[in-house]
Structure formats: structure tokens, C-alpha cells
Design a protein around this motif. Structure first.
Motif, mmCIF file in Angstrom:
data_model
loop_
_atom_site.group_PDB
_atom_site.id
_atom_site.type_symbol
_atom_site.label_atom_id
_atom_site.label_comp_id
_atom_site.label_asym_id
_atom_site.label_seq_id
_atom_site.Cartn_x
_atom_site.Cartn_y
_atom_site.Cartn_z
ATOM 1 N N TYR A 34 0.854 -1.189 0.000
ATOM 2 C CA TYR A 34 0.000 0.000 0.000
ATOM 3 C C TYR A 34 0.890 1.238 0.000
ATOM 4 C CZ TYR A 34 -3.180 3.637 1.605
ATOM 5 O OH TYR A 34 -3.911 4.799 1.717
ATOM 6 N N VAL A 35 0.635 2.147 -0.939
ATOM 7 C CA VAL A 35 1.420 3.379 -1.059
ATOM 8 C C VAL A 35 0.458 4.553 -1.076
ATOM 9 C CG1 VAL A 35 3.180 4.614 -2.362
ATOM 10 C CG2 VAL A 35 3.066 2.110 -2.508
ATOM 11 N N GLN A 36 0.696 5.532 -0.205
ATOM 12 C CA GLN A 36 -0.098 6.758 -0.245
ATOM 13 C C GLN A 36 0.838 7.964 -0.206
ATOM 14 O OE1 GLN A 36 -2.632 6.581 3.271
ATOM 15 N NE2 GLN A 36 -1.164 7.747 4.479
ATOM 16 N N ALA A 37 0.355 9.074 -0.750
ATOM 17 C CA ALA A 37 1.185 10.267 -0.844
ATOM 18 C C ALA A 37 0.440 11.492 -0.352
ATOM 19 C CB ALA A 37 1.627 10.484 -2.296
ATOM 20 N N SER A 38 1.170 12.377 0.286
ATOM 21 C CA SER A 38 0.698 13.700 0.683
ATOM 22 C C SER A 38 -0.485 13.649 1.633
ATOM 23 C CB SER A 38 0.365 14.548 -0.555
ATOM 24 O OG SER A 38 1.496 14.668 -1.379
ATOM 25 N N LEU A 48 3.937 14.112 -6.604
ATOM 26 C CA LEU A 48 4.527 13.966 -7.930
ATOM 27 C C LEU A 48 5.241 12.626 -8.066
ATOM 28 C CD1 LEU A 48 4.839 15.581 -10.581
ATOM 29 C CD2 LEU A 48 7.105 16.267 -9.761
ATOM 30 N N THR A 49 5.892 12.181 -7.006
ATOM 31 C CA THR A 49 6.517 10.856 -7.020
ATOM 32 C C THR A 49 5.469 9.772 -7.231
ATOM 33 O OG1 THR A 49 8.356 11.534 -5.608
ATOM 34 C CG2 THR A 49 7.820 9.186 -5.647
ATOM 35 N N ALA A 50 4.338 9.889 -6.541
ATOM 36 C CA ALA A 50 3.266 8.901 -6.689
ATOM 37 C C ALA A 50 2.718 8.885 -8.113
ATOM 38 C CB ALA A 50 2.154 9.183 -5.690
ATOM 39 N N TRP A 51 2.632 10.049 -8.729
ATOM 40 C CA TRP A 51 2.169 10.103 -10.124
ATOM 41 C C TRP A 51 3.142 9.370 -11.040
ATOM 42 C CZ3 TRP A 51 4.469 13.380 -14.088
ATOM 43 C CH2 TRP A 51 3.792 13.303 -15.310
ATOM 44 N N GLN A 52 4.441 9.598 -10.837
ATOM 45 C CA GLN A 52 5.426 8.876 -11.638
ATOM 46 C C GLN A 52 5.348 7.372 -11.366
ATOM 47 O OE1 GLN A 52 7.194 9.984 -14.002
ATOM 48 N NE2 GLN A 52 7.678 12.148 -13.707
ATOM 49 N N LEU A 53 5.129 7.001 -10.131
ATOM 50 C CA LEU A 53 5.004 5.584 -9.787
ATOM 51 C C LEU A 53 3.783 4.968 -10.462
ATOM 52 C CD1 LEU A 53 6.001 3.153 -8.130
ATOM 53 C CD2 LEU A 53 4.646 4.027 -6.207
ATOM 54 N N LYS A 54 2.685 5.705 -10.514
ATOM 55 C CA LYS A 54 1.479 5.196 -11.180
ATOM 56 C C LYS A 54 1.751 4.903 -12.648
ATOM 57 C CE LYS A 54 -2.187 7.958 -11.637
ATOM 58 N NZ LYS A 54 -2.637 8.081 -13.055
ATOM 59 N N ARG A 55 2.477 5.773 -13.310
ATOM 60 C CA ARG A 55 2.801 5.552 -14.729
ATOM 61 C C ARG A 55 3.640 4.289 -14.901
ATOM 62 N NH1 ARG A 55 5.397 10.899 -16.948
ATOM 63 N NH2 ARG A 55 4.864 9.990 -18.972
#
Length: 373
Positions: A34-38, A48-55
Motif C-alpha cells: 500500500y502506497v499513499q502520498a501527501s 509527484l513521485t506517486a504520479w510517476q510511480l502510477k505511470r
């Protein structure tokens, strides 16, 4: 990729928010991450890191390489995202109640969880871990949120309750990349620290703040104490807070680096198929959070930092000056520790008693609550 939208309780007429989570892989096929951001909404480098990880996860899943399950929440606090006062972004505290979004998370009590499982406890530690996670989910499902803030917390806890690994992505004010985790989680988290290039790792079993990552490992300890030695329980959930530098450190380059590091970590754990690259060296040994020196401004004035964030300091080194332009007095604050100057205040004016920064240290000397508000 499956997208899940969970409606939060509407606090006021005419408003409605949702929490969006992205689900990769197959539940039960392997470890759940499980990964959550901000969670502190104004900590945008994590987002922004989570967005890159999603891609990256989308591509990996399309290639058939996701062997476990990954749940990603890139925007963990839509409530805090809306809190702007006179042009200032205030995402750390909930405006209605004043509660810190990442403190005092409520979890079911250990005694109640042990009773919920009842006679189903076995001699198999892995089966007992499965039973415990199921009981946590059941009790969370029976909980009732009274407002939007509680609704957000309950949704996040429910998404993470049965995860093997929990990554809570944050940032500090001005900081070098560093991690907070427990001594029990550290052996499993060390590869992530190496891939990220963490400049500091702070360890605490119980920091006193009941933050999101910590409550999951604490729960395991509490249940184990109630069960006793005759009923074995597998290793606790692995949980960590990653501080992605400072609030202004928002760039594609750093976000890509950090997302790639998380992917390498997941490859090494077998959640993603592949061969992980060789681990880089650990920049600094992990140190106790109770050993970090926390600076407080002794007087008010203009702040001039003498040490760069991320620098390794020695006892006696100057950390910052406070200049009084009325009396011409310059007050210099030095460190008592050998360690990394891992975070500092962003505003260059201090009131007397203001928190100013922290230097890690190898020897524990603080007690009580180890984290700030």
C-alpha cells in the motif's frame, strides 16, 4: 489497473469529496503493498513521485510483471488540498478541528481483535497474521465516521489494513531525503533506503504520535503481547514514512528517481517480476529517533543558516545564527551531536521557542513524544 472512488462524508451542504485509489495486480497473488502520498496535503513532492510511480506500475502491469498487489493513493488528502487561507496553503492540520492529518490514527484495540478471532487462533504464525488482518478489516468496516475528516481516516485505514508493506510518502519543510521506520521494519526497508539514497534513517518503535505508518506496526506488538508466546504471530507489517526532501523540491528528475527506487524495491521483494539492480551503499547508518537533536530558537530574529541541509555535522559545529537588527546581537546555535542536518525551518524569521531543525544522532537521549505537531 482498477480505479476505486470512495465518497467521503459531506461536512457541509453542497460539498462532496472523494478519495481515489488505483489497484494493480491481483489480490492474494502475492504480497500486498500500500502506497499513499501527501497525507499532509501541502507536501507535494510526494504527490509527484506517486504520479510517476502510477505511470510505471501501469506499464509493468500491461507487461504482466505485477506478481502481487499494489494499491496506490496519489492524493491521500483531498480535504487538506482545499485549505487555502489568504493565499497560503495549509495542508497539515484539518481546519475545522485543528487535528493533524497524520497524528492519533484510531485502530481497533488489541484485546478486541484477539477476542474477535477467538478460537480460530492456530499454531501457524502466517495463518494467525491472516486472521488478524481479517479481523482488523472487519472491525474497521463496523466503524462509523461522523464527518469528512473521520471518513478520510477510515477509508485510508481500510485500504491499508491487510497490506504486508506500507509506504507513506511525505516531505519536510527544507530537508534531505530521509526515512522514519521502526526497528522491526528496518531490515526489510533497508533496500528501499539504499535505492532512494536516503541521507538519514530514524528508528522508533513508538514515537508517541500514532502516525499512519507507525500504528500498523504498533498494533502487531500489542496483539502479540495479548496472545502470549503460545500463539505465534508472523513478523509485523512493514511500514515506513519517506520524506521526499523539502516542500520546494518538486521536479520531474527527483520524482522519477524516487519512483524508480520504489519500483526497484518492489522488484527485490518479488511484488514485481524482474531482477533488481545492485543495491547502492547505505549513505549513513540508521540512528534512533530519540537520538536526534531538535533545535529551538533561543531568541527572536532573522535566521541565517550556517549549515547546509543534508550536511554531516560534528559536535560544536555552528548550525544557524539569529540576528537581532535592533540590538546588533548575533546568537549562534551549535550542535551537540555528530550527525546529519536532515531538516530545517523554511521561514527565515524565528520567534523565541520556534522549532528550527534537527540533526540525527547515534545515542538515544530523548524520551516521551519524539515527533512534533
Amino acid at each position: 489497473m482498477q480505479t476505486q472512488r470512495t465518497q467521503l462524508i459531506s461536512t457541509t451542504l453542497g460539498t462532496n469529496r472523494e478519495l481515489v485509489s488505483f489497484h494493480f495486480g491481483t489480490p492474494g497473488a502475492g504480497e500486498k503493498v500500500y502506497v499513499q502520498a501527501s497525507l499532509h496535503a501541502d507536501e507535494t513532492p510526494a504527490m509527484l513521485t506517486a504520479w510517476q510511480l502510477k505511470r510505471r506500475l501501469s506499464t509493468l502491469e500491461a507487461d504482466g510483471r505485477v506478481r502481487g498487489e499494489v494499491v496506490l493513493v496519489p492524493v491521500a488528502n483531498p480535504v487538506g488540498l482545499s485549505q487555502h487561507v489568504l493565499g497560503q496553503f495549509l495542508g497539515r492540520f484539518e481546519a475545522n478541528s485543528g487535528h493533524n492529518f497524520n497524528r492519533s490514527f484510531p485502530m481497533p484495540q488489541a484485546e478486541a481483535l484477539v477476542a474477535r478471532v477467538g478460537t480460530r487462533w492456530t499454531r501457524d504464525p502466517r495463518e494467525n497474521a491472516r486472521l488478524l488482518r481479517g479481523a482488523v478489516r472487519e472491525m474497521l468496516a463496523e466503524s462509523t465516521a461522523r464527518n469528512e475528516f473521520e471518513s478520510l481516516r477510515l477509508t485510508l485505514l481500510t485500504l491499508a489494513a491487510d497490506a504486508d508493506v506500507i509506504l507513506d510518502l511525505h516531505c519536510s519543510l527544507e530537508a534531505t531525503l530521509h526515512l522514519y521506520t521502526s526497528p522491526a521494519s528496518w531490515p526489510a526497508i533497508e533496500p528501499l533506503a539504499r535505492y532512494l539514497g536516503a541521507n538519514g534513517v530514524l528508528l522508533a518503535t513508538d514515537s508517541g504520535g500514532q502516525s499512519f505508518d507507525e500504528i500498523h506496526t504498533l498494533l502487531w506488538n500489542e496483539v502479540r503481547a495479548v496472545l502470549g508466546e503460545e500463539t505465534p504471530l508472523a513478523a509485523p507489517n512493514i511500514a515506513v514514512t519517506v520524506e521526499h526532501r523539502g516542500q520546494r523540491d518538486v521536479s520531474y528528475e527527483t520524482a522519477e528517481h524516487d519512483a524508480d527506487a520504489i519500483v526497484e524495491f518492489l522488484v527485490r521483494r518479488g511484488v514485481i517480476e524482474g531482477e533488481a539492480r545492485e543495491m547502492p551503499p547505505l549513505l549513513h547508518p540508521a540512528t534512533p529517533l530519540a537520538g536526534s537533536e531538535q533545535f529551538v530558537a533561543p531568541v527572536s530574529g532573522v535566521v541565517v543558516y550556517r549549515a547546509q541541509v543534508g550536511a554531516f555535522l560534528h559536535a560544536g559545529d555552528a548550525v544557524f545564527d539569529i540576528v537581532d537588527p535592533l540590538t546588533d546581537v548575533v546568537t549562534t546555535v551549535t550542535t551537540k551531536n555528530d550527525g546529519v542536518f536532515y531538516m530545517r525551518r523554511a521561514i527565515r524569521f524565528a520567534y523565541a521557542g520556534a522549532p528550527m531543525g534537527r540533526v540525527s544522532g547515534a545515542t538515544a537521549f530523548r524520551t516521551g513524544v519524539l515527533v512534533g505537531a
